[in-house]
Design an enzyme around this catalytic site. Structure first.
Site, PDB file in Angstrom:
ATOM      1  N   LYS A 143      17.042  -1.148   7.742  1.00  0.00           N
ATOM      2  CA  LYS A 143      16.617  -2.766   8.531  1.00  0.00           C
ATOM      3  C   LYS A 143      17.988  -3.857   8.504  1.00  0.00           C
ATOM      4  CE  LYS A 143      11.969  -0.498   8.616  1.00  0.00           C
ATOM      5  NZ  LYS A 143      10.326  -0.060   7.647  1.00  0.00           N
ATOM      6  N   GLN A 149       7.193  -3.690   3.386  1.00  0.00           N
ATOM      7  CA  GLN A 149       7.501  -2.626   3.247  1.00  0.00           C
ATOM      8  C   GLN A 149       6.315  -1.833   2.754  1.00  0.00           C
ATOM      9  OE1 GLN A 149      10.007  -0.571   4.961  1.00  0.00           O
ATOM     10  NE2 GLN A 149       9.421   0.836   4.596  1.00  0.00           N
ATOM     11  N   ASP A 207       5.329  -4.643  12.948  1.00  0.00           N
ATOM     12  CA  ASP A 207       4.839  -3.572  12.507  1.00  0.00           C
ATOM     13  C   ASP A 207       3.378  -3.339  13.392  1.00  0.00           C
ATOM     14  OD1 ASP A 207       6.068  -2.223  10.679  1.00  0.00           O
ATOM     15  OD2 ASP A 207       5.538  -3.369   8.846  1.00  0.00           O
TER      16      ASP A 207
END
Ligand code: GUN
Length: 281
Positions: free
Chosen positions: A53, A97, A120
Site C-alpha cells: 500500500k 490493517q 476502507d
C-alpha cells in the site's frame, strides 16, 4: 469454449494511470492527498499488504505514512493515534490493517475512524450510506470488482448475480453494489442448502468463500462472468482461488485468474478512495 480472462493487473494499471494524473492535478491546486496506514503486530501477510500500500501510494504521488505498533500496544494507545490522525490536516485517509491482535476490539477501532477519512469503507456511517445508496467510500475489494465488471462491459440490470460468502469486507458490500446496479442478487454462505444449484443461476458469480477451489465448473452457468476473490496458499507454495480455474474456465465466458485478478484492484481502489477523500476535504 475457454473463457476470456479478466486481466486485473492490466485494468489496475489503467486505473492507476488515471489516478496518478488526477493526483498531479490536485497537487497543482496545492492539495497533496495523504494516507495513514496503521499496522499493529508482526503478522507476515499484513506486513506485505501494508508495504504494498505504501509503495503504491508513492507511485501514484500520494503522501503516505505507516505507523507500525508493537503487537502488545494497548487499545487506548491505538485509539489515541486514530484521534490524532482524525485531526491531522495532511492525512485524508486512515486505514488500520486487519486483523488486529486479540486484545483489541476491532469494532471500537473501526468506529473511531472519522467517516470522512474511512477510505476502507468499513465504519458504520459508510456501511449505512452504502445500504441506503448515499455517497460513501466503497470498500476497496468490492469497488474493484465493480470496476472490472464495467471494464468488460457487463450490463448488470436484470442479471442474476450470485455472491458466495457473507463477510463484511467483501460479500455483503458487493451484494449491495450489485443490487444498486439493478441485478437480482442471491447471497450464499456455509448454511446454503444447495450451493451448486444457486451458483448455476448466476449470470454473474462472485466468490469470496475463503475456501480453495470450492466452486467447480459444474456449479457454473454456461457463459457466466466469474469473479474469484479467494487467495489461498497451497502446500506446494502456489496460490489458488476459491474457484477451480481449470474446470470453471471451460464453462464461463469471463473469469478472473488468481493471482492477477481481483488482487491488483484492491490497492488501486484504496488509492482512488484516498484521492476522493482529499477532494472532499
Ligand atoms: N485486511 C485484509 N484486507 C483488508 C482491507 O481491505 N483493509 C484492511 N484495513 N485490512 C485488511
Amino acid at each position: 469454449m475457454a473463457a476470456q480472462i479478466i486481466d486485473g493487473k492490466k485494468i489496475a494499471d489503467e486505473v492507476r494511470a488515471e489516478i496518478k494524473q488526477e493526483v498531479a492535478e490536485l497537487k497543482g491546486q496545492g492539495i497533496e492527498p495523504g494516507l495513514a496506514v496503521v499496522l499493529v503486530g508482526e503478522d507476515p501477510a499484513s506486513q506485505v499488504y501494508v508495504n504494498n500500500k505504501h509503495k503504491a501510494c508513492g507511485e501514484a504521488g500520494i503522501y503516505s505514512e505507516v505507523h507500525r505498533l508493537p503487537g502488545d500496544t494497548p487499545q487506548d494507545e491505538l485509539l489515541s493515534l486514530i484521534d490524532r490522525l482524525n485531526s491531522d490536516k495532511k492525512i485524508h485517509g486512515i486505514l488500520v490493517q486487519l486483523p488486529l491482535p486479540k486484545h483489541i476490539a476491532e469494532k471500537a477501532v473501526v468506529n473511531a475512524i472519522s467517516p470522512i477519512k474511512d477510505v476502507d469503507g468499513f465504519g458504520p456511517a459508510n456501511v449505512g450510506n452504502l445500504v441506503i445508496g448515499d455517497d460513501c467510500f466503497y470498500p476497496c475489494t468490492p469497488h474493484g470488482i465493480m470496476v472490472m465488471l464495467d471494464k468488460i462491459g457487463v450490463d448488470l440490470k436484470g442479471q442474476r448475480a450470485v455472491v458466495v460468502g457473507r463477510s463484511n469486507i467483501v460479500g455483503k458490500p458487493v451484494a449491495m453494489m450489485l443490487l444498486q446496479r439493478h441485478a437480482t442478487v442471491t447471497m450464499c454462505h456455509t448454511k446454503t442448502r444447495d450451493l451448486a444449484w444457486e451458483c448455476r443461476q448466476g449470470d454473474v458469480l462472485v466468490v469470496a468463500a475463503g475456501r480453495p477451489r470450492v466452486i467447480t465448473g459444474e456449479m457454473i452457468k454456461e457463459g457466466a462472468v466469474v469473479i474469484d476473490v479467494g487467495v489461498n496458499r497451497l502446500e506446494n507454495g502456489k496460490l489458488c482461488g476459491d474457484v477451480d480455474f481449470e474446470s470453471a474456465s471451460q464453462v464461463a465466458a469471463w473469469i478472473t485468474p488468481v493471482p492477477g485478478g481481483v488482487g491488483p484492484m484492491t490497492i488501486t481502489m484504496l488509492l482512488k478512495n484516498t484521492l476522493e477523500a482529499a477532494k472532499r476535504q
